[in-house]
Design a protein around this motif. Structure first.
Motif, PDB file in Angstrom:
ATOM      1  N   ASP A 278       0.803  -1.231   0.000  1.00 32.90           N
ATOM      2  CA  ASP A 278       0.000   0.000   0.000  1.00 32.90           C
ATOM      3  C   ASP A 278       0.833   1.278   0.000  1.00 32.90           C
ATOM      4  O   ASP A 278       0.283   2.379   0.047  1.00 32.90           O
ATOM      5  N   CYS A 279       2.157   1.145  -0.025  1.00 39.08           N
ATOM      6  CA  CYS A 279       3.068   2.302  -0.093  1.00 39.08           C
ATOM      7  C   CYS A 279       3.066   3.164   1.170  1.00 39.08           C
ATOM      8  O   CYS A 279       3.426   4.345   1.117  1.00 39.08           O
ATOM      9  N   GLU A 280       2.677   2.589   2.310  1.00 33.04           N
ATOM     10  CA  GLU A 280       2.754   3.342   3.555  1.00 33.04           C
ATOM     11  C   GLU A 280       4.193   3.368   4.050  1.00 33.04           C
ATOM     12  O   GLU A 280       4.916   2.370   3.963  1.00 33.04           O
ATOM     13  N   THR A 281       4.614   4.505   4.570  1.00 33.33           N
ATOM     14  CA  THR A 281       5.960   4.666   5.105  1.00 33.33           C
ATOM     15  C   THR A 281       6.016   4.132   6.529  1.00 33.33           C
ATOM     16  O   THR A 281       5.043   3.575   7.040  1.00 33.33           O
ATOM     17  N   SER A 282       7.155   4.342   7.173  1.00 33.81           N
ATOM     18  CA  SER A 282       7.307   3.910   8.561  1.00 33.81           C
ATOM     19  C   SER A 282       6.436   4.730   9.511  1.00 33.81           C
ATOM     20  O   SER A 282       6.233   4.337  10.661  1.00 33.81           O
ATOM     21  N   ARG A 283       5.911   5.849   9.047  1.00 32.47           N
ATOM     22  CA  ARG A 283       5.040   6.684   9.874  1.00 32.47           C
ATOM     23  C   ARG A 283       3.602   6.492   9.412  1.00 32.47           C
ATOM     24  O   ARG A 283       3.243   6.816   8.280  1.00 32.47           O
ATOM     25  N   ALA A 284       2.783   5.941  10.281  1.00 34.19           N
ATOM     26  CA  ALA A 284       1.407   5.591   9.931  1.00 34.19           C
ATOM     27  C   ALA A 284       0.652   6.793   9.383  1.00 34.19           C
ATOM     28  O   ALA A 284       0.724   7.899   9.926  1.00 34.19           O
ATOM     29  N   GLY A 285      -0.057   6.572   8.289  1.00 35.62           N
ATOM     30  CA  GLY A 285      -0.858   7.627   7.687  1.00 35.62           C
ATOM     31  C   GLY A 285      -0.130   8.450   6.649  1.00 35.62           C
ATOM     32  O   GLY A 285      -0.739   9.281   5.981  1.00 35.62           O
ATOM     33  N   ILE A 286       1.187   8.216   6.501  1.00 35.34           N
ATOM     34  CA  ILE A 286       1.970   8.914   5.489  1.00 35.34           C
ATOM     35  C   ILE A 286       2.437   7.892   4.458  1.00 35.34           C
ATOM     36  O   ILE A 286       3.051   6.879   4.811  1.00 35.34           O
ATOM     37  N   PHE A 287       2.148   8.156   3.204  1.00 38.24           N
ATOM     38  CA  PHE A 287       2.450   7.241   2.114  1.00 38.24           C
ATOM     39  C   PHE A 287       3.426   7.915   1.149  1.00 38.24           C
ATOM     40  O   PHE A 287       3.482   9.146   1.071  1.00 38.24           O
ATOM     41  N   ALA A 288       4.184   7.117   0.423  1.00 41.16           N
ATOM     42  CA  ALA A 288       5.117   7.661  -0.571  1.00 41.16           C
ATOM     43  C   ALA A 288       4.978   6.880  -1.868  1.00 41.16           C
ATOM     44  O   ALA A 288       4.887   5.648  -1.857  1.00 41.16           O
ATOM     45  N   ILE A 289       4.949   7.605  -2.983  1.00 46.26           N
ATOM     46  CA  ILE A 289       4.790   6.982  -4.302  1.00 46.26           C
ATOM     47  C   ILE A 289       5.743   7.632  -5.292  1.00 46.26           C
ATOM     48  O   ILE A 289       6.271   8.718  -5.049  1.00 46.26           O
ATOM     49  N   GLY A 290       5.960   6.965  -6.410  1.00 47.80           N
ATOM     50  CA  GLY A 290       6.825   7.522  -7.444  1.00 47.80           C
ATOM     51  C   GLY A 290       8.298   7.284  -7.140  1.00 47.80           C
ATOM     52  O   GLY A 290       8.665   6.406  -6.357  1.00 47.80           O
ATOM     53  N   ASP A 291       9.162   8.084  -7.750  1.00 44.81           N
ATOM     54  CA  ASP A 291      10.607   7.870  -7.652  1.00 44.81           C
ATOM     55  C   ASP A 291      11.120   7.897  -6.223  1.00 44.81           C
ATOM     56  O   ASP A 291      12.139   7.269  -5.918  1.00 44.81           O
ATOM     57  N   ILE A 292      10.455   8.618  -5.343  1.00 45.03           N
ATOM     58  CA  ILE A 292      10.954   8.752  -3.981  1.00 45.03           C
ATOM     59  C   ILE A 292      10.675   7.523  -3.139  1.00 45.03           C
ATOM     60  O   ILE A 292      11.279   7.317  -2.084  1.00 45.03           O
ATOM     61  N   ALA A 293       9.767   6.657  -3.586  1.00 48.25           N
ATOM     62  CA  ALA A 293       9.400   5.449  -2.840  1.00 48.25           C
ATOM     63  C   ALA A 293      10.301   4.286  -3.237  1.00 48.25           C
ATOM     64  O   ALA A 293      10.690   4.136  -4.400  1.00 48.25           O
ATOM     65  N   SER A 294      10.614   3.431  -2.251  1.00 47.45           N
ATOM     66  CA  SER A 294      11.511   2.306  -2.510  1.00 47.45           C
ATOM     67  C   SER A 294      10.979   1.041  -1.841  1.00 47.45           C
ATOM     68  O   SER A 294      10.479   1.088  -0.711  1.00 47.45           O
ATOM     69  N   TYR A 295      11.089  -0.081  -2.556  1.00 45.89           N
ATOM     70  CA  TYR A 295      10.745  -1.394  -2.022  1.00 45.89           C
ATOM     71  C   TYR A 295      11.359  -2.441  -2.944  1.00 45.89           C
ATOM     72  O   TYR A 295      11.750  -2.123  -4.079  1.00 45.89           O
ATOM     73  N   PRO A 296      11.475  -3.684  -2.498  1.00 47.02           N
ATOM     74  CA  PRO A 296      12.084  -4.713  -3.357  1.00 47.02           C
ATOM     75  C   PRO A 296      11.343  -4.852  -4.684  1.00 47.02           C
ATOM     76  O   PRO A 296      10.120  -4.944  -4.713  1.00 47.02           O
ATOM     77  N   GLY A 297      12.090  -4.860  -5.772  1.00 48.35           N
ATOM     78  CA  GLY A 297      11.487  -4.988  -7.094  1.00 48.35           C
ATOM     79  C   GLY A 297      10.999  -3.695  -7.693  1.00 48.35           C
ATOM     80  O   GLY A 297      10.434  -3.678  -8.792  1.00 48.35           O
TER      81      GLY A 297
END
Length: 340
Positions: A278-297
């Motif tokens: 769901d692209c949620e960051t380590s801080r609940a309620g804050i999400f990150a998408i696009g080039d600034i977001a990172s995850y495996p794959g």
């Protein structure tokens, strides 16, 4: 606006392709949202850096210029009259999931229940080659790091340096405009999409591009900041002068998260790790998408940021409407919500 807080459901930080599509997804789910961007217009890097650059991996678009893509995304959200704060930098985020306060450098406070960070590369600037006298040639425009209008490079002797997608894309895009075009790279192998590599081989064979490998930039020649030649050097110390009035070095961007690094969010090497579902960051309620977001794959493609926008907004719906069940429906089934 600085005196009375603005209230909305979702604050979207960044108005590039990812942020614009996130706004559309919010509208589809009947979530109020507000776009904030430090730039004076929407579009992010697509408008600020390469409005005429062709993009080939947008579904249903064999090729589309970056500015046209932004225009289409704007057209998509136009019926919803989504508010935006342009030329505003978000300096501080306080509060918790369901009750955030977002403060900008202009003194504006926005109250929101969730936040989507779609800030692209964050604060960015070009990686500049370490060449003597570089600043003088930058001031005259002989050395540039972005191409805003292809017409500005018509009938020029151009040296493009770099081995990645940007160097390849612009070499292919400018080959028909240029009087002469050199492509310089320290290796004979380029990092690019297979189709781009095929088109490069065709252009080299046709004499439209001269490939200069394995060489790297060594010196700039000219007077009063006006470029006359670019000197390159190989691994054996052999130098060569390329007649040129324009140098376009594409060595990537130096990125910096800026104020985002102070928002109590886990970061790593100028990106934000997120939960892939769901692209949620380590801080609940804050999400990150696009080039600034990172995850495996993760693939840094605009089309993937569109998927991330949909996932994030669906995850936000229960934050905004905890007592309202969201049953997934295809847009062909429910249509576009009425704006009245």
């Amino acid at each position: 606006m600085a005196d009375t807080p603005v209230e909305t459901d979702v604050v979207i930080i960044g108005a590039g392709p990812a942020g614009l599509f996130a706004a559309f997804q919010c509208a589809m789910l009947r979530l109020n949202c507000l776009l904030i961007d430090v730039l004076p217009e929407v579009g992010g890097q697509c408008i600020a850096l390469y409005p005429e650059k062709p993009i080939y991996d947008i579904p249903a678009c064999p090729a589309i210029e970056a500015s046209q893509l932004i225009a289409q995304l704007e057209k998509q959200i136009a019926p919803f009259n989504i508010p935006r704060l342009l030329k505003h930098r978000v300096d501080d985020v306080s509060g918790n999931r369901g009750d955030f306060s977002v403060k900008t450098d202009k003194g504006t406070t926005v109250k929101a229940k969730a936040i989507i960070i779609a800030a692209g590369a964050g604060a960015f600037g070009p990686n500049r080659p370490p060449l003597e006298g570089l600043e003088n040639f930058e001031e005259t425009g002989s050395v540039q790091y972005y191409v805003r209008r292809k017409a500005d490079f018509a009938n020029r002797n151009i040296v493009i340096a770099g081995g990645g997608d940007s160097a390849l894309d612009w070499a292919l895009a400018l080959k028909d405009n240029a009087k002469k075009l050199y492509l310089v790279h320290r290796r004979d192998r380029f990092r690019g999409a297979p189709e781009s590599l095929r088109l490069l081989d065709d252009a080299v064979a046709a004499g439209q591009i001269e490939k200069i490998t394995p060489y790297q930039l060594h010196a700039l020649h000219g007077e009063n900041g006006k470029l006359s030649a670019v000197e390159v050097i190989d691994l054996d110390g052999t130098t060569r002068k390329l007649e040129a009035d324009t140098l376009l070095p594409f060595f990537g961007l130096a990125t910096d998260l800026g104020p985002i690094a102070t928002w109590d969010i886990q970061t790593a090497r100028s990106v934000i790790p997120v939960r892939p579902s769901d692209c949620e960051t380590s801080r609940a309620g804050i999400f990150a998408i696009g080039d600034i977001a990172s995850y495996p794959g993760k693939l840094k493609l605009i089309l993937q940021s569109f998927s991330e926008a949909a996932m994030a907004t669906h995850a936000i719906h229960p934050i905004v409407h905890p007592d309202q069940a969201l049953h997934f429906e295809h847009s062909t089934t429910r249509g576009v919500p009425a704006t009245a």
